[in-house]
Design an enzyme around this catalytic site. Structure first.
Site, mmCIF file in Angstrom:
data_model
loop_
_atom_site.group_PDB
_atom_site.id
_atom_site.type_symbol
_atom_site.label_atom_id
_atom_site.label_comp_id
_atom_site.label_asym_id
_atom_site.label_seq_id
_atom_site.Cartn_x
_atom_site.Cartn_y
_atom_site.Cartn_z
ATOM 1 N N ASN A 148 0.809 -1.235 0.000
ATOM 2 C CA ASN A 148 0.000 0.000 0.000
ATOM 3 C C ASN A 148 0.838 1.281 0.000
ATOM 4 O O ASN A 148 0.445 2.280 -0.610
ATOM 5 C CB ASN A 148 -1.024 -0.011 1.138
ATOM 6 C CG ASN A 148 -0.405 -0.163 2.504
ATOM 7 O OD1 ASN A 148 0.772 -0.514 2.632
ATOM 8 N ND2 ASN A 148 -1.187 0.087 3.532
ATOM 9 N N GLU A 174 4.107 -4.522 12.392
ATOM 10 C CA GLU A 174 3.121 -3.448 12.172
ATOM 11 C C GLU A 174 2.019 -4.058 11.319
ATOM 12 O O GLU A 174 2.212 -4.317 10.134
ATOM 13 C CB GLU A 174 3.773 -2.270 11.431
ATOM 14 C CG GLU A 174 4.932 -1.619 12.170
ATOM 15 C CD GLU A 174 4.483 -0.733 13.328
ATOM 16 O OE1 GLU A 174 3.264 -0.656 13.605
ATOM 17 O OE2 GLU A 174 5.347 -0.135 13.983
ATOM 18 N N CYS A 199 -3.478 1.060 6.622
ATOM 19 C CA CYS A 199 -3.670 0.340 7.891
ATOM 20 C C CYS A 199 -4.466 1.189 8.850
ATOM 21 O O CYS A 199 -5.313 0.694 9.587
ATOM 22 C CB CYS A 199 -2.321 -0.050 8.480
ATOM 23 S SG CYS A 199 -1.155 1.317 8.613
ATOM 24 N N GLU A 224 7.502 1.547 15.569
ATOM 25 C CA GLU A 224 8.477 2.219 14.713
ATOM 26 C C GLU A 224 8.273 3.717 14.941
ATOM 27 O O GLU A 224 7.217 4.132 15.418
ATOM 28 C CB GLU A 224 8.230 1.879 13.242
ATOM 29 C CG GLU A 224 8.630 0.449 12.927
ATOM 30 C CD GLU A 224 8.424 0.055 11.468
ATOM 31 O OE1 GLU A 224 7.590 0.678 10.795
ATOM 32 O OE2 GLU A 224 9.079 -0.887 11.033
HETATM 33 P P1 NAD Z 1 0.692 -9.325 3.540
HETATM 34 O O1 NAD Z 1 0.774 -9.741 4.964
HETATM 35 O O2 NAD Z 1 -0.013 -10.179 2.589
HETATM 36 O O3 NAD Z 1 2.162 -9.125 2.932
HETATM 37 C C1 NAD Z 1 3.106 -8.258 3.516
HETATM 38 C C2 NAD Z 1 4.505 -8.700 3.117
HETATM 39 O O4 NAD Z 1 4.777 -9.970 3.700
HETATM 40 C C3 NAD Z 1 4.723 -8.872 1.624
HETATM 41 O O5 NAD Z 1 6.010 -8.414 1.296
HETATM 42 C C4 NAD Z 1 4.626 -10.387 1.443
HETATM 43 O O6 NAD Z 1 5.312 -10.854 0.314
HETATM 44 C C5 NAD Z 1 5.290 -10.862 2.714
HETATM 45 N N1 NAD Z 1 4.950 -12.219 3.124
HETATM 46 C C6 NAD Z 1 3.868 -12.955 2.786
HETATM 47 N N2 NAD Z 1 3.901 -14.165 3.408
HETATM 48 C C7 NAD Z 1 5.028 -14.175 4.156
HETATM 49 C C8 NAD Z 1 5.607 -15.119 5.047
HETATM 50 N N3 NAD Z 1 5.039 -16.303 5.297
HETATM 51 N N4 NAD Z 1 6.769 -14.814 5.655
HETATM 52 C C9 NAD Z 1 7.352 -13.607 5.453
HETATM 53 N N5 NAD Z 1 6.848 -12.656 4.621
HETATM 54 C C10 NAD Z 1 5.689 -12.938 3.988
HETATM 55 O O7 NAD Z 1 0.092 -7.834 3.602
HETATM 56 P P2 NAD Z 1 -0.345 -6.913 2.357
HETATM 57 O O8 NAD Z 1 -1.596 -7.495 1.790
HETATM 58 O O9 NAD Z 1 0.846 -6.674 1.496
HETATM 59 O O10 NAD Z 1 -0.675 -5.534 3.090
HETATM 60 C C11 NAD Z 1 -1.928 -5.225 3.617
HETATM 61 C C12 NAD Z 1 -1.943 -5.420 5.121
HETATM 62 O O11 NAD Z 1 -0.864 -4.697 5.717
HETATM 63 C C13 NAD Z 1 -3.202 -4.883 5.780
HETATM 64 O O12 NAD Z 1 -3.646 -5.777 6.777
HETATM 65 C C14 NAD Z 1 -2.733 -3.578 6.424
HETATM 66 O O13 NAD Z 1 -3.527 -3.140 7.498
HETATM 67 C C15 NAD Z 1 -1.336 -3.929 6.820
HETATM 68 N N6 NAD Z 1 -0.511 -2.730 6.971
HETATM 69 C C16 NAD Z 1 -0.119 -2.378 8.230
HETATM 70 C C17 NAD Z 1 0.618 -1.220 8.415
HETATM 71 C C18 NAD Z 1 1.070 -0.812 9.786
HETATM 72 O O14 NAD Z 1 1.997 -0.022 9.875
HETATM 73 N N7 NAD Z 1 0.475 -1.303 10.856
HETATM 74 C C19 NAD Z 1 0.953 -0.417 7.318
HETATM 75 C C20 NAD Z 1 0.544 -0.813 6.051
HETATM 76 C C21 NAD Z 1 -0.187 -1.981 5.886
#
Ligand code: NAD
Length: 477
Positions: free
Chosen positions: A152, A248, A282, A458
């Site tokens: 995102n 996060e 998020c 962070e």
């Molecule tokens: P996701 O969890 O699908 O993927 C995030 C990252 O993790 C990607 O780079 C992905 O390739 C990697 N990944 C996937 N499986 C993994 C594994 N088993 N081990 C290690 N890495 C792995 O999330 P997304 O769909 O990319 O992002 C959306 C989510 O992120 C939403 O839930 C959103 O709320 C959250 N988000 C949180 C914050 C925050 O700061 N709290 C900020 C932005 C997004």
């Protein structure tokens, strides 16, 4: 070294650009067209990057703080110099409107500078300095860190991890989302001008890459941003070698609107904070609790505002919302619509559906009038432009309902009565709580979630400490 932002996207390992036998590509979410090829890293690439990181750590961790800051400030200047080009690339890979992409790309330079200012305050603590002994609490770097990035905010979230890691003397491997690898690969390529080989590396890959990194015994710290479901897997995997983790994760932020607000103004503001980045934030407002006495006019104002929000390709000036970032998320958000009645949808749309499945992943803003509080749209993270409105009458009751979630990232209270607003705000179980605004985060303040929205923070001095081990040093005189 020439730097062309728009072509040849490669890994950076030990200061060298490298490609892989297998490649993949992202999709431009506004058009459905293929973006350029990127590497699909192998286990061997991971091992090489970790080994290079371990070697680089030996000297980078010993560099005087001032030298590290100087390199980071020069890097920030270079990012700013290329911000307009980064913004175009960000629109192409992520879909967001150009003005917000520009803000994100320029903002990344600002994040580095603020982190550098804050890091100057991360000093050793002297517990005792007497005739017989001195006791010092030191912040020592951890080693090779990994930054795992979601799709995102691929530009700013890369920098939010890279800057504090390097300032505290660690080295970092950036792993972008397979959906949005482009800005991250180029940010790391650009970084090679300012940092020795192995200090900043990037690996792009498929779903195998994240687990390879979280399992690797040569890595000391994982800073992960993404969904709560993946965050749990990361923690489980990292636990086998007791890596430090900062998680996060997702949110289901509640906005509580009290009866004394300017209805038109606040309805537009609250809804816009749910629709920004097409709801893919998020910290977006994800459920809105409106006082019963103003519910009907608020609903009307929210729907009127949502109907005026310009939606279209991020390349066209003036759009507030672009497409959803990827087909998986597009289908997921469409799933929420499938649960709703035609009456619930017709409030915001004259058509039968707020999407048309032609070309890009566009969904028009939708307000849902009082869905069942146990429904998916009222309880799950939607991460899309669809907002449930619920009503309340009793203060304790609405606080309990806002807190009735396994997530606790952000929450807000909207009121002209600051005593009431502050009273409610202090009872909300979330890492970030606002009065009369939402998701205005500041790099000087710690950012993190309660409950299943994360572990650790962070940002700010607290965030920097998460990149360090503490060492108590006892000097007997
Ligand atoms: P996701 O969890 O699908 O993927 C995030 C990252 O993790 C990607 O780079 C992905 O390739 C990697 N990944 C996937 N499986 C993994 C594994 N088993 N081990 C290690 N890495 C792995 O999330 P997304 O769909 O990319 O992002 C959306 C989510 O992120 C939403 O839930 C959103 O709320 C959250 N988000 C949180 C914050 C925050 O700061 N709290 C900020 C932005 C997004």
């Amino acid at each position: 070294m020439t730097f062309d932002i728009h072509s040849t996207f490669q890994n950076t390992i030990n200061g060298q650009l490298s490609s892989t036998k297998e490649t993949r590509h992202g999709i431009n979410p506004a058009t459905g067209e293929a973006n350029p090829d990127v590497p699909v890293s192998t286990q061997e690439d991971v091992d090489k990057a970790v080994a290079a990181g371990q070697e680089a750590f030996k000297t980078w961790s010993e560099k005087p703080f001032e030298e590290r800051v100087k390199a980071l400030r020069a890097y920030a200047d270079a990012i700013e110099e290329h911000a307009a080009e980064f913004a175009k690339l960000l629109v192409r890979e992520q879909g967001k409107p150009i003005q917000f992409a520009t803000f994100e790309a320029k903002g990344s330079a600002g994040i580095i500078r603020t982190q550098a200012d804050i890091a100057a305050d991360l000093k050793d603590e002297i517990i005792e300095d007497s005739d017989t002994k001195k006791i010092i609490v030191r912040h020592t770097p951890i080693g090779v860190a990994v930054g795992i990035i979601p799709w995102n905010f691929p530009h700013s979230l890369t920098v939010i991890k890279l800057a504090p890691a390097l300032l505290t003397g660690n080295v970092i491997i950036i792993k972008p989302s397979p959906f949005t690898p482009y800005c991250a690969l180029k940010l790391v390529e650009l970084a090679q001008r300012f940092f020795p080989p192995g200090v900043v590396q990037a690996l792009s890959g498929d779903e195998r890459l994240g687990p390879w990194l979280t399992e690797h015994p040569g890595i000391g710290k994982i800073s992960f941003t993404g969904s709560s479901a993946t965050g749990k897997k990361v923690m489980e995997s990292a636990s086998r070698t007791l890596k430090r983790v900062t998680l996060e994760l997702g949110g289901k932020d509640a906005a509580i609107v009290c009866k004394d607000v300017d209805v038109e103004k606040v309805a537009a503001e609250v809804v816009s904070k749910g629709l920004f980045n097409s709801g893919q934030v998020c910290l977006a407002v994800k459920r809105i609790y409106v006082h019963e006495s103003i519910y009907e006019p608020f609903l009307k104002a929210a729907v009127s505002y949502a109907k005026t929000v310009p939606v279209g390709p991020g390349t066209e000036e003036g759009n507030f919302m672009g497409p959803l970032q990827n087909s998986m998320q597009y289908e997921k958000v469409k799933g929420f619509f499938a649960d709703l009645s035609q009456d619930q949808l017709s409030l915001s749309h004259s058509d039968t559906q707020p999407f048309d499945d032609k070309g890009g992943f566009f969904i028009r803003p939708t307000i849902i009038d009082r869905p069942d509080e146990r429904s998916r749209i009222a309880t799950e993270e939607q991460f899309g432009p669809i907002l449930p409105l619920l009503s309340w009458t009793d203060e304790d009751d609405v606080i309990a309902r806002a807190n009735n979630s396994n997530l606790g990232l952000g929450a807000s209270v909207w009121s002209d009565d600051l005593t009431q607003a502050s009273r409610i705000a202090r009872k909300l179980q979330a890492g970030n709580v606002w009065v009369n605004t939402h998701f205005e985060s500041d790099p000087r303040a710690p950012f993190g979630g309660h409950k299943e929205s994360g572990i650790g923070t962070e940002g700010g001095i607290h965030g920097l400490r998460a990149w360090c081990n503490l060492q108590s040093l006892y000097l007997k005189k």
